[in-house]
Design an enzyme around this catalytic site. Structure first.
Site, short mmCIF file in Angstrom:
data_model
loop_
_atom_site.label_atom_id
_atom_site.label_comp_id
_atom_site.label_asym_id
_atom_site.label_seq_id
_atom_site.Cartn_x
_atom_site.Cartn_y
_atom_site.Cartn_z
N ARG A 299 36.75 34.70 46.57
CA ARG A 299 36.91 35.73 45.53
C ARG A 299 36.54 37.13 46.04
NH1 ARG A 299 38.87 32.22 44.48
NH2 ARG A 299 38.99 30.91 42.65
N SER B 139 38.12 33.20 34.40
CA SER B 139 36.68 32.96 34.61
C SER B 139 35.94 34.29 34.61
CB SER B 139 36.45 32.28 35.96
OG SER B 139 37.13 31.06 35.99
N GLU C 5 32.99 38.21 37.56
CA GLU C 5 34.20 38.21 38.39
C GLU C 5 35.15 39.38 38.09
OE1 GLU C 5 36.45 34.43 39.05
OE2 GLU C 5 38.19 35.67 38.63
C1 LIG Z 1 43.91 33.17 31.58
C2 LIG Z 1 43.53 33.65 32.96
C3 LIG Z 1 43.43 32.75 34.00
C4 LIG Z 1 43.07 33.19 35.29
N1 LIG Z 1 42.96 32.27 36.30
C5 LIG Z 1 42.60 32.67 37.54
C6 LIG Z 1 42.46 31.71 38.60
O1 LIG Z 1 42.69 30.52 38.43
N2 LIG Z 1 42.07 32.17 39.82
C7 LIG Z 1 41.83 33.49 40.06
O2 LIG Z 1 41.48 33.83 41.20
N3 LIG Z 1 41.97 34.41 39.08
C8 LIG Z 1 42.34 34.05 37.83
N4 LIG Z 1 42.45 34.96 36.82
C9 LIG Z 1 42.15 36.38 37.10
C10 LIG Z 1 43.40 37.26 37.36
O3 LIG Z 1 44.55 36.70 36.79
C11 LIG Z 1 43.66 37.48 38.85
O4 LIG Z 1 42.55 38.08 39.45
C12 LIG Z 1 44.90 38.37 39.07
O5 LIG Z 1 45.23 38.41 40.44
C13 LIG Z 1 44.72 39.81 38.58
O6 LIG Z 1 45.98 40.43 38.64
P1 LIG Z 1 46.36 41.68 37.75
O7 LIG Z 1 47.67 42.19 38.22
O8 LIG Z 1 46.27 41.33 36.32
O9 LIG Z 1 45.21 42.68 38.17
P2 LIG Z 1 44.46 43.74 37.26
O10 LIG Z 1 43.59 43.02 36.30
O11 LIG Z 1 45.42 44.71 36.69
O12 LIG Z 1 43.55 44.45 38.36
C14 LIG Z 1 42.49 43.78 38.99
C15 LIG Z 1 41.95 44.65 40.13
O13 LIG Z 1 42.95 44.78 41.11
C16 LIG Z 1 43.26 46.16 41.33
N5 LIG Z 1 44.71 46.23 41.57
C17 LIG Z 1 45.70 45.69 40.82
N6 LIG Z 1 46.90 45.91 41.40
C18 LIG Z 1 46.65 46.61 42.54
C19 LIG Z 1 47.47 47.14 43.58
N7 LIG Z 1 48.81 47.01 43.57
N8 LIG Z 1 46.87 47.81 44.59
C20 LIG Z 1 45.52 47.97 44.62
N9 LIG Z 1 44.70 47.50 43.67
C21 LIG Z 1 45.26 46.81 42.65
C22 LIG Z 1 42.84 46.89 40.07
O14 LIG Z 1 42.54 48.25 40.34
C23 LIG Z 1 41.60 46.08 39.70
O15 LIG Z 1 40.52 46.53 40.48
C24 LIG Z 1 42.81 34.56 35.53
C25 LIG Z 1 42.92 35.47 34.46
C26 LIG Z 1 43.27 35.02 33.19
C27 LIG Z 1 43.39 36.00 32.07
#
Ligand SMILES: Cc1cc2nc3c(=O)[nH]c(=O)nc-3n(C[C@H](O)[C@H](O)[C@H](O)COP(=O)(O)OP(=O)(O)OC[C@H]3O[C@@H](n4cnc5c(N)ncnc54)[C@H](O)[C@@H]3O)c2cc1C
Length: 351
Positions: free
Chosen positions: A165, A249, A347
């Protein structure tokens, strides 16, 4: 490129929290991004990069700057051999759409990461992982733009410093680069993965799986099974499931040394109740179990926020505020510390 103003961030986060963003720009490509960065410079605005908003808690007061949201959709094969395929995926591409693409193309490496919400550009940030796979094992390199000077830099897998992570983009390079696209290397020959105990049990018990001989059908079966298990835990975004109004999480599983583990077994009688697994650096403890044994159970609720009925690691919002959510998280952290002297880390990114 459209510049929007006073945008409600709760509409852009899966936990449906956060106040108003002063400015908001959606970027589909590098040209859009460079214009957005120029706009921020002109107006002397701080910036924040947003993907699918599934791992973010914005404050109730909002964001007094420019939100740059990655958009777009591009999956392009760069090269292929009998053994593997190299694929470029743009940042805005929905992650699960790409996983589905990989399964439909019979390539392995990310099938267990099915059903995770968010954008592809965000998966390296915290080295997304689930059901025995981590995305870092399939990333070859990534293309990033320095938000200070708009210069492109290519990061090799090693340069990303991936860990559990974690990556360099969560550490020393936090908020310094926009990840524009990622090159993945996926396999045409490696076996489909179902080593993770929960998944393995269900797959091995399935008579239907035993009858499948085609690689693509096996991959589809694994993908569907992962999504089915995730749904049971409220870990797939579903507007009919209030337990999925979350960031997934909310805490990571702490890793302690083997010596520390043995010591704690002696000091804290209830420590034997905590599930543990061997991991890089020692023993990984189940944060879910730590939370439960410290007195917080599934369904706990206060001030409009609570713990999912289906998974004690997921904090959910039912009409609460970011303030209430963070207060609950701190309360849970304190309870775990008081009980076992262990710090569990939050997280999601708390802005
Ligand atoms: C129901 C649910 C289940 C989930 N299950 C998991 C799981 O099983 N495993 C897991 O690891 N995670 C899980 N997650 C967490 C999440 O989905 C992941 O971390 C996902 O990769 C975040 O993507 P996002 O585009 O929504 O990022 P965001 O939430 O929009 O951003 C997260 C971070 O990444 C940065 N960021 C986003 N895009 C970019 C980019 N293009 N360049 C630079 N920085 C960027 C943002 O600035 C921020 O700091 C879950 C979340 C939910 C709601």
């Amino acid at each position: 490129m459209k510049i929007e103003e006073n945008i409600n961030l709760s509409n852009y986060t899966t936990i449906q929290l956060g106040g108003t963003a002063k400015y908001f720009i959606k970027c589909e490509n590098t040209a859009d991004l460079i214009k957005a960065l120029e706009f921020a410079k002109e107006k002397n605005l701080k910036i924040f990069i947003l993907g699918g908003g599934s791992n973010i808690v914005f404050p109730d007061s909002g964001f007094d700057g420019l939100i740059i949201k990655s958009e777009g959709n591009e999956i392009k094969i760069i090269s292929e051999t009998d053994d593997s395929v190299e694929v470029y995926v743009s940042a805005g591409t929905d992650w699960d759409k790409f996983v589905e693409w990989s399964v439909d193309n019979g390539v392995t490496g990310i099938e267990c990461l099915s059903g995770i919400p968010g954008s592809t550009g965000a998966v390296p940030i915290q080295n997304v992982g689930a059901y025995g796979q981590e995305v870092s094992s399939s990333i070859k390199r990534l293309y990033a733009i320095d938000v200070e000077n708009s210069e492109e830099k290519i990061f090799s897998n090693q340069e990303c410093k991936f860990e559990y992570r974690y990556s360099i983009f969560k550490g020393e390079l936090k908020n310094k680069y926009f990840i524009a696209g990622i090159e993945f290397e996926l396999s045409r020959v490696k076996d489909v993965n179902f080593k993770y105990p929960d998944l393995r049990k269900e797959i091995e018990q399935s008579e239907d799986f035993k009858k499948i001989s085609s690689r693509i059908e096996k991959l589809r079966f694994i993908r569907n099974k992962v999504i089915e298990i995730r749904k049971r835990k409220g870990m797939v975004i579903d507007e009919n499931d209030p337990d999925s109004v979350s960031c997934g999480s909310f805490f990571t599983n702490p890793v302690i040394s083997y010596e520390d583990y043995k010591e704690r077994l002696k000091r804290f009688p209830d420590f034997r109740l905590i599930s543990s697994f061997p991991a890089k650096g020692g023993i990984k403890l189940s944060a879910a179990k730590l939370i439960e044994v410290s007195g917080f159970s599934k369904g706990y609720f206060e001030n409009g926020v609570g713990i999912s009925q289906k998974h004690s690691l997921a904090l959910i919002n039912k009409g609460g505020t970011s303030k209430a959510l963070i207060e609950l998280a701190e309360k849970i952290k304190a309870a775990v510390y008081n009980k076992f002297e262990i710090n569990i880390e939050i997280e999601p990114v708390v802005v």
